[in-house]
Write a protein that holds these residues in place. Sequence first.
Motif, PDB file in Angstrom:
ATOM      1  N   ARG A   1       0.845  -1.197   0.000  1.00 12.54           N
ATOM      2  CA  ARG A   1       0.000   0.000   0.000  1.00 12.54           C
ATOM      3  C   ARG A   1       0.880   1.247   0.000  1.00 12.54           C
ATOM      4  O   ARG A   1       0.609   2.216  -0.704  1.00 12.54           O
ATOM      5  CB  ARG A   1      -0.904  -0.015   1.237  1.00 12.54           C
ATOM      6  CG  ARG A   1      -1.854   1.170   1.339  1.00 12.54           C
ATOM      7  CD  ARG A   1      -2.947   1.102   0.309  1.00 12.54           C
ATOM      8  NE  ARG A   1      -3.957   2.132   0.535  1.00 12.54           N
ATOM      9  CZ  ARG A   1      -5.006   2.316  -0.234  1.00 12.54           C
ATOM     10  NH1 ARG A   1      -5.191   1.528  -1.279  1.00 12.54           N
ATOM     11  NH2 ARG A   1      -5.880   3.274   0.022  1.00 12.54           N
ATOM     12  N   ARG A   2       1.941   1.203   0.786  1.00 12.84           N
ATOM     13  CA  ARG A   2       2.873   2.338   0.810  1.00 12.84           C
ATOM     14  C   ARG A   2       3.525   2.526  -0.557  1.00 12.84           C
ATOM     15  O   ARG A   2       3.710   3.652  -1.021  1.00 12.84           O
ATOM     16  CB  ARG A   2       3.952   2.113   1.874  1.00 12.84           C
ATOM     17  CG  ARG A   2       3.427   2.090   3.299  1.00 12.84           C
ATOM     18  CD  ARG A   2       4.538   2.286   4.309  1.00 12.84           C
ATOM     19  NE  ARG A   2       5.530   1.226   4.281  1.00 12.84           N
ATOM     20  CZ  ARG A   2       5.463   0.115   5.004  1.00 12.84           C
ATOM     21  NH1 ARG A   2       4.420  -0.088   5.800  1.00 12.84           N
ATOM     22  NH2 ARG A   2       6.412  -0.796   4.943  1.00 12.84           N
ATOM     23  N   LYS A   3       3.865   1.409  -1.199  1.00 11.97           N
ATOM     24  CA  LYS A   3       4.547   1.509  -2.487  1.00 11.97           C
ATOM     25  C   LYS A   3       3.647   2.081  -3.571  1.00 11.97           C
ATOM     26  O   LYS A   3       4.081   2.915  -4.376  1.00 11.97           O
ATOM     27  CB  LYS A   3       5.074   0.131  -2.908  1.00 11.97           C
ATOM     28  CG  LYS A   3       6.308  -0.301  -2.132  1.00 11.97           C
ATOM     29  CD  LYS A   3       6.868  -1.607  -2.655  1.00 11.97           C
ATOM     30  CE  LYS A   3       8.168  -1.966  -1.934  1.00 11.97           C
ATOM     31  NZ  LYS A   3       8.775  -3.202  -2.470  1.00 11.97           N
ATOM     32  N   VAL A   4       2.397   1.644  -3.632  1.00 15.48           N
ATOM     33  CA  VAL A   4       1.527   2.141  -4.698  1.00 15.48           C
ATOM     34  C   VAL A   4       1.280   3.634  -4.531  1.00 15.48           C
ATOM     35  O   VAL A   4       1.250   4.394  -5.510  1.00 15.48           O
ATOM     36  CB  VAL A   4       0.209   1.338  -4.762  1.00 15.48           C
ATOM     37  CG1 VAL A   4      -0.734   1.691  -3.634  1.00 15.48           C
ATOM     38  CG2 VAL A   4      -0.485   1.550  -6.104  1.00 15.48           C
ATOM     39  N   VAL A   5       1.144   4.103  -3.280  1.00 16.69           N
ATOM     40  CA  VAL A   5       0.985   5.541  -3.039  1.00 16.69           C
ATOM     41  C   VAL A   5       2.256   6.280  -3.446  1.00 16.69           C
ATOM     42  O   VAL A   5       2.208   7.347  -4.077  1.00 16.69           O
ATOM     43  CB  VAL A   5       0.649   5.800  -1.557  1.00 16.69           C
ATOM     44  CG1 VAL A   5       0.672   7.297  -1.264  1.00 16.69           C
ATOM     45  CG2 VAL A   5      -0.718   5.216  -1.209  1.00 16.69           C
ATOM     46  N   LYS A   6       3.394   5.715  -3.095  1.00 21.34           N
ATOM     47  CA  LYS A   6       4.675   6.343  -3.433  1.00 21.34           C
ATOM     48  C   LYS A   6       4.844   6.479  -4.941  1.00 21.34           C
ATOM     49  O   LYS A   6       5.300   7.521  -5.440  1.00 21.34           O
ATOM     50  CB  LYS A   6       5.818   5.505  -2.849  1.00 21.34           C
ATOM     51  CG  LYS A   6       7.199   6.024  -3.192  1.00 21.34           C
ATOM     52  CD  LYS A   6       8.273   5.233  -2.466  1.00 21.34           C
ATOM     53  CE  LYS A   6       8.321   3.788  -2.902  1.00 21.34           C
ATOM     54  NZ  LYS A   6       9.421   3.044  -2.249  1.00 21.34           N
ATOM     55  N   TYR A   7       4.451   5.451  -5.691  1.00 20.85           N
ATOM     56  CA  TYR A   7       4.632   5.502  -7.142  1.00 20.85           C
ATOM     57  C   TYR A   7       3.660   6.477  -7.800  1.00 20.85           C
ATOM     58  O   TYR A   7       3.984   7.078  -8.832  1.00 20.85           O
ATOM     59  CB  TYR A   7       4.498   4.105  -7.736  1.00 20.85           C
ATOM     60  CG  TYR A   7       5.589   3.162  -7.283  1.00 20.85           C
ATOM     61  CD1 TYR A   7       6.850   3.645  -6.944  1.00 20.85           C
ATOM     62  CD2 TYR A   7       5.371   1.789  -7.177  1.00 20.85           C
ATOM     63  CE1 TYR A   7       7.857   2.799  -6.517  1.00 20.85           C
ATOM     64  CE2 TYR A   7       6.377   0.928  -6.758  1.00 20.85           C
ATOM     65  CZ  TYR A   7       7.612   1.440  -6.420  1.00 20.85           C
ATOM     66  OH  TYR A   7       8.616   0.604  -5.995  1.00 20.85           O
ATOM     67  N   PHE A   8       2.475   6.651  -7.224  1.00 17.21           N
ATOM     68  CA  PHE A   8       1.561   7.658  -7.767  1.00 17.21           C
ATOM     69  C   PHE A   8       2.059   9.066  -7.453  1.00 17.21           C
ATOM     70  O   PHE A   8       1.935   9.975  -8.285  1.00 17.21           O
ATOM     71  CB  PHE A   8       0.142   7.443  -7.228  1.00 17.21           C
ATOM     72  CG  PHE A   8      -0.680   6.523  -8.080  1.00 17.21           C
ATOM     73  CD1 PHE A   8      -1.454   7.022  -9.114  1.00 17.21           C
ATOM     74  CD2 PHE A   8      -0.657   5.157  -7.874  1.00 17.21           C
ATOM     75  CE1 PHE A   8      -2.198   6.175  -9.924  1.00 17.21           C
ATOM     76  CE2 PHE A   8      -1.396   4.295  -8.673  1.00 17.21           C
ATOM     77  CZ  PHE A   8      -2.172   4.803  -9.704  1.00 17.21           C
TER      78      PHE A   8
ATOM     79  N   ILE B   1       2.472   3.123 -14.114  1.00 15.99           N
ATOM     80  CA  ILE B   1       1.827   4.204 -13.364  1.00 15.99           C
ATOM     81  C   ILE B   1       2.396   5.550 -13.790  1.00 15.99           C
ATOM     82  O   ILE B   1       1.663   6.523 -14.007  1.00 15.99           O
ATOM     83  CB  ILE B   1       2.003   3.984 -11.848  1.00 15.99           C
ATOM     84  CG1 ILE B   1       1.195   2.765 -11.390  1.00 15.99           C
ATOM     85  CG2 ILE B   1       1.578   5.227 -11.060  1.00 15.99           C
ATOM     86  CD1 ILE B   1       1.504   2.313  -9.974  1.00 15.99           C
ATOM     87  N   GLY B   2       3.719   5.609 -13.917  1.00 16.08           N
ATOM     88  CA  GLY B   2       4.347   6.852 -14.336  1.00 16.08           C
ATOM     89  C   GLY B   2       3.868   7.305 -15.699  1.00 16.08           C
ATOM     90  O   GLY B   2       3.625   8.494 -15.930  1.00 16.08           O
ATOM     91  N   ASN B   3       3.694   6.358 -16.617  1.00 14.07           N
ATOM     92  CA  ASN B   3       3.260   6.721 -17.961  1.00 14.07           C
ATOM     93  C   ASN B   3       1.788   7.107 -17.994  1.00 14.07           C
ATOM     94  O   ASN B   3       1.404   8.083 -18.643  1.00 14.07           O
ATOM     95  CB  ASN B   3       3.524   5.553 -18.916  1.00 14.07           C
ATOM     96  CG  ASN B   3       3.340   5.940 -20.368  1.00 14.07           C
ATOM     97  OD1 ASN B   3       2.253   5.807 -20.917  1.00 14.07           O
ATOM     98  ND2 ASN B   3       4.399   6.434 -20.986  1.00 14.07           N
ATOM     99  N   VAL B   4       0.947   6.362 -17.287  1.00 11.29           N
ATOM    100  CA  VAL B   4      -0.492   6.641 -17.271  1.00 11.29           C
ATOM    101  C   VAL B   4      -0.776   8.021 -16.695  1.00 11.29           C
ATOM    102  O   VAL B   4      -1.610   8.774 -17.211  1.00 11.29           O
ATOM    103  CB  VAL B   4      -1.240   5.556 -16.464  1.00 11.29           C
ATOM    104  CG1 VAL B   4      -2.684   5.980 -16.187  1.00 11.29           C
ATOM    105  CG2 VAL B   4      -1.226   4.230 -17.214  1.00 11.29           C
ATOM    106  N   VAL B   5      -0.070   8.395 -15.627  1.00 10.66           N
ATOM    107  CA  VAL B   5      -0.354   9.641 -14.914  1.00 10.66           C
ATOM    108  C   VAL B   5       0.443  10.820 -15.470  1.00 10.66           C
ATOM    109  O   VAL B   5      -0.083  11.931 -15.596  1.00 10.66           O
ATOM    110  CB  VAL B   5      -0.069   9.473 -13.405  1.00 10.66           C
ATOM    111  CG1 VAL B   5      -0.232  10.794 -12.663  1.00 10.66           C
ATOM    112  CG2 VAL B   5      -0.988   8.412 -12.811  1.00 10.66           C
TER     113      VAL B   5
END
Length: 579
Positions: free
Chosen positions: A43-50, A278-282
């Motif tokens: 959960r921490r990682k997905v928030v960090k990547y967004f 995630i980086g590309n989508v956002v």
Amino acid sequence: MASPLSCILLECAKAIEGGRLDVADSLLAVIQSLASKEESIWRRKVVKYFAEALVRRAYRIRPPWPSPSLPLLSHTTQYMYEPFYEFAATTSKHAIADALNSGYKRLHIIDFSIMFNFWQWKYLIGDLERQYGGLQSVLITSIEPKLSKHTYYVRQNRELAELSNFELRQLTFNSPDDIVNCISKLRRKREDEIVVVNWNFTLHKLLAQDGAMEQVLSKVKDLGADIMVIVEQEANLNSHVLSERLEQSFQYYSHVFESLEKLYDRDELWELYFRRQIGNVVACERVDRVERIESFAQWQNRLSQVGFCPVPQQVDEFKISLRFYFDEYGIEEKEGHNILLSWHGYPVAVASVWKVTDPPQFSSGLYTMQNTVDDSEGMASSSESEDDEENDSLVCIMADRNLWPEQGSSMNRIATSAKLFDMLEYICDLHRLELAVTWISYGQDGNTNSKEKRFLCIDDSACYLNNWFMGGFVDEYARYRLEEGKGIAGKALQSNIHIQHDISLLDPAEFPDTDSAVFAIRLIRTCHAAFAVRLTSTHPCKDDCVLEFLLPGSMKETLELELLINKVLRTLQRKCLKM
């Protein structure tokens, strides 16, 4: 997006779109604080990547390769890619076996995958030969994302194919236009061969370029492909509105990362891949946004309009094949012709098989427009000259202080980590290094001990893994702080560069405690040497970082090691500016 974190991410995106970077920076600080309190590491990682993706959008930070792919590994085995890899491989296996029921014994597989796995196809072809009493010929044309300098990888696959009595052609792409160019090279060799077009998590990239999808599907029809296998992520992440895309993608990747948490040491590769997605989508728009993932309903409508119809699949075959792999994943059949992979009821991937509604009619006899696939273009060159390195696409991935506003320490540090990650990914792929780690010495007061020695901490957002055996190193070692002057990185902090020619000679007393020393030396036993280099920051925060590279275990000669180290340093100097 009902959680507080997701709502703040959305507010941060609005602030960035409105040019209010001071507000965005404050929100990112709140996001980091809340994420650190999450119990789940994923959960921490997905928030960090967004959060990283939003900073990439604000500062227009782009990775060297627009198409994310799985890392080029020193050791490839199938089970590293569960569950998505096994799901895709099972789809291809059953679809090709069904196509061979026509009686033809010549097979041509055109494979578009995020990573070509030679052993998957070797085992599949072996099974098919036993099932059908041998095959007269097998040709595999692999068209995959470009992985920097992967000459060795290409050559190794070809040598293995020659020993396995089938022909292998390899082409690479780095953009939707490259895919169009690659498929335009292909010709059907014979009328009596089965042609299978296999798309594993790549077809959606064509949506980034107007007309590319139509051109490629038209070419597939011209080839007279017997079947087309499509495996894609099941989500709608292609909205032109950022807020919608952010909301839908956060929900989707939260479930995906939750599923990765159950895979223990088999998750690192997909984590890197989804981080890039995630980086590309956002962060990206227009032709730069190549991750245009859509739902099966959208694909069905799109394919039906251009003359393809679905082929029925048997869900029982999937359940039998995958029964040893998934405990908490669901496999179900939808509408009689597509197979859905779900995590606790939430769809994450979908597999389908298609055929041309009105296949082309060939004249009698052999269809011999071209007897070979021309792969003279698009292949990775066998040359590794300095001129080749100069022509690579990465340009100055580190930036000087003028790029950043003076306010915004949270955004600056996230941006620095993102750029360091891009740099380490590039260097590891270019020079085939197995692991690179970033150590940070923060410039604020209180980062020294009673002896005025600074401390180093691992920035786990700026580490790159190219060997899954090293997967636990970063997570475990990130719990410790390294004192200036100790360990490889600590010595580099003092002297700017430190080379450790033999890791086995490291003094355990230089590590934070006995457990960390034993763990570190055990994990890096596959590497014989390492070196670290210090980068000095010119940002207002005055952070220093040390990049530590583990060198291949096969290299033990001093001259060979020094040659590789010089190449890495030259890449740093030529491709990067000081922070």
